[in-house]
Design a protein around this motif. Structure first.
Motif, PDB file in Angstrom:
ATOM      1  N   GLY A 126       2.454   6.895   3.157  1.00 12.59           N
ATOM      2  CA  GLY A 126       3.119   6.047   2.178  1.00 12.59           C
ATOM      3  C   GLY A 126       4.627   6.046   2.348  1.00 12.59           C
ATOM      4  N   PHE A 127       5.224   7.213   2.505  1.00 14.69           N
ATOM      5  CA  PHE A 127       6.673   7.288   2.682  1.00 14.69           C
ATOM      6  C   PHE A 127       7.105   6.700   4.022  1.00 14.69           C
ATOM      7  CE2 PHE A 127       6.450  10.482  -0.729  1.00 14.69           C
ATOM      8  CZ  PHE A 127       7.538  10.099  -1.491  1.00 14.69           C
ATOM      9  N   ALA A 128       6.292   6.881   5.061  1.00 16.08           N
ATOM     10  CA  ALA A 128       6.631   6.327   6.378  1.00 16.08           C
ATOM     11  C   ALA A 128       6.614   4.803   6.345  1.00 16.08           C
ATOM     12  CB  ALA A 128       5.662   6.854   7.434  1.00 16.08           C
ATOM     13  N   LEU A 183       0.831  -1.204   0.000  1.00 12.88           N
ATOM     14  CA  LEU A 183       0.000   0.000   0.000  1.00 12.88           C
ATOM     15  C   LEU A 183       0.868   1.257   0.000  1.00 12.88           C
ATOM     16  CD1 LEU A 183      -2.763   1.374   0.213  1.00 12.88           C
ATOM     17  CD2 LEU A 183      -2.625   1.114   2.700  1.00 12.88           C
ATOM     18  N   GLY A 184       1.896   1.266   0.845  1.00 12.61           N
ATOM     19  CA  GLY A 184       2.784   2.428   0.892  1.00 12.61           C
ATOM     20  C   GLY A 184       3.508   2.651  -0.421  1.00 12.61           C
ATOM     21  N   LEU A 185       3.986   1.569  -1.026  1.00 17.78           N
ATOM     22  CA  LEU A 185       4.678   1.685  -2.308  1.00 17.78           C
ATOM     23  C   LEU A 185       3.736   2.185  -3.393  1.00 17.78           C
ATOM     24  CD1 LEU A 185       7.303   1.213  -3.873  1.00 17.78           C
ATOM     25  CD2 LEU A 185       6.544  -1.141  -4.296  1.00 17.78           C
ATOM     26  N   THR A 186       2.501   1.724  -3.383  1.00 20.20           N
ATOM     27  CA  THR A 186       1.514   2.187  -4.367  1.00 20.20           C
ATOM     28  C   THR A 186       1.256   3.684  -4.224  1.00 20.20           C
ATOM     29  OG1 THR A 186       0.440   0.010  -4.364  1.00 20.20           O
ATOM     30  CG2 THR A 186      -0.829   1.871  -5.224  1.00 20.20           C
ATOM     31  N   VAL A 209       4.499  10.194  -7.096  1.00 20.64           N
ATOM     32  CA  VAL A 209       5.570  10.508  -8.048  1.00 20.64           C
ATOM     33  C   VAL A 209       4.999  10.709  -9.453  1.00 20.64           C
ATOM     34  CG1 VAL A 209       7.654   9.615  -9.154  1.00 20.64           C
ATOM     35  CG2 VAL A 209       7.344   9.337  -6.688  1.00 20.64           C
ATOM     36  N   ALA A 210       4.047   9.862  -9.844  1.00 19.49           N
ATOM     37  CA  ALA A 210       3.427  10.011 -11.168  1.00 19.49           C
ATOM     38  C   ALA A 210       2.676  11.331 -11.279  1.00 19.49           C
ATOM     39  CB  ALA A 210       2.491   8.831 -11.438  1.00 19.49           C
ATOM     40  N   LEU A 211       1.973  11.718 -10.218  1.00 19.93           N
ATOM     41  CA  LEU A 211       1.249  12.992 -10.241  1.00 19.93           C
ATOM     42  C   LEU A 211       2.209  14.173 -10.277  1.00 19.93           C
ATOM     43  CD1 LEU A 211      -1.674  12.363  -7.714  1.00 19.93           C
ATOM     44  CD2 LEU A 211      -1.793  12.497 -10.207  1.00 19.93           C
ATOM     45  N   ALA A 212       3.375  14.027  -9.651  1.00 17.16           N
ATOM     46  CA  ALA A 212       4.358  15.107  -9.717  1.00 17.16           C
ATOM     47  C   ALA A 212       4.830  15.341 -11.153  1.00 17.16           C
ATOM     48  CB  ALA A 212       5.554  14.781  -8.816  1.00 17.16           C
ATOM     49  N   VAL A 213       4.771  14.288 -11.961  1.00 17.84           N
ATOM     50  CA  VAL A 213       5.219  14.403 -13.356  1.00 17.84           C
ATOM     51  C   VAL A 213       4.098  14.899 -14.264  1.00 17.84           C
ATOM     52  CG1 VAL A 213       6.152  13.138 -15.333  1.00 17.84           C
ATOM     53  CG2 VAL A 213       6.937  12.592 -13.019  1.00 17.84           C
TER      54      VAL A 213
END
Length: 300
Positions: free
Chosen positions: A285-287, A24-27, A33-37
């Motif tokens: 997610g990052f945690a 879940l965190g990786l997703t 990251v995709a939205l940042a792009v």
């Protein structure tokens, strides 16, 4: 035999739970990251321009299927405001998915700078034990004694409200974390046998520190980096919320929460709640990702 089977089952359940959380965190991280792009380009409206609709609430759950079908078929005159609009007419959904470009880029650049500087200073402080390095650690202790948010806010207020200054302030307050982590690992690595072997082969102390000790001392700092990125996103949003972060109309989660906070008392909850949920999920997610990396490091 039955007790061993029960024990294996009890060990398996927590492991499956951890794997589920890691997935879940990786997703979440991949989506952010995709939205940042592509986030600023896929929203129905320009995230920096207002729309004719002002303070429009989001559609109800029963309305969403019909609106989605009409939007896909092209029968709508204008794209729907999936998360409503704020009091200025900005489309909340477009700004929520565009905000990762601001928040994540600031967090990544600041974290990268603090990681590089902290690892370098931690290597020096851990490998070369002298008065200068001890003084450097005392300065690091003083920096860590102040609350991170207060330190960053003061630095931005003194340097000026700009993205560059926010990055520098975040890198400054997070560097001591990497200094201490790297120093502790370097001190444990430099007394191991491979260091003595490298010294016996005639390598200089600088070469041993960079080529042998440093690569074996990076793991704790790299694990911490994942967690620190989430904290940096939260700190960036906090600075924007109090007016010390990015300038409007830049799409940024903390700025959106600050803009919509005054309207909650009037019943307009959506301009603040949706970006708040986005921040919470991103930090989570990052945690979780950092926690999973730490468990794998401890297991090895």
């Amino acid at each position: 035999m039955s007790s061993q089977h029960a024990l294996s089952q009890s060990d398996l359940l927590p492991r499956r739970r951890r794997d589920w959380l890691f997935g879940l965190g990786l997703t979440i991280v991949i989506i952010v990251v995709a939205l940042a792009v592509v986030g600023p380009y896929i929203g129905p409206y320009d995230p920096t321009l207002t729309t004719p609709n002002v303070s429009v609430p989001p559609p109800s759950l029963s309305e969403i299927p019909g609106l989605f079908s009409a939007w896909i078929s092209g029968t709508l005159e204008a794209p729907p405001n999936w998360m409503g609009t704020d009091a200025s007419g900005f489309d909340v959904f477009s700004r929520v998915i565009a905000a990762p470009r601001t928040d994540l880029v600031i967090a990544l650049v600041a974290n990268g700078l603090s990681l590089l500087l902290g690892v370098f200073l931690g290597l020096i402080a851990g490998y070369y034990r002298n008065t200068a390095t001890e003084l450097m650690m005392r300065v690091s202790d003083v920096m860590q004694s102040f609350p991170v948010f207060i330190s960053a806010m003061v630095l931005v207020a003194l340097a000026g409200r700009s993205t560059t200054n926010i990055v520098i302030a975040l890198a400054f307050v997070y560097t001591p974390i990497y200094v201490r982590l790297t120093r502790a690992e370097v001190m444990s690595q430099k007394v191991r046998g491979f260091v003595e072997a490298a010294r016996a082969l005639g390598n200089t102390e600088l070469s041993i520190a960079i080529r042998h000790v440093l690569p074996n001392s990076l793991t704790p700092a790299l694990i911490q980096a994942s967690v620190t990125i989430g904290f940096a996103i939260l700190l960036t949003a906090g600075l924007s919320f109090v007016g010390a972060g990015v300038r409007p109309p830049t799409p940024e989660w903390g700025l959106m929460i600050s803009t919509g906070a005054n309207q909650i008392i009037l019943g307009e909850w959506w301009p603040s709640v949706f970006p708040g949920i986005a921040i919470s999920l991103t930090v989570f997610g990052f945690a979780v990702l950092g926690n999973a990396l730490e468990r794998r490091y401890d297991a090895s």
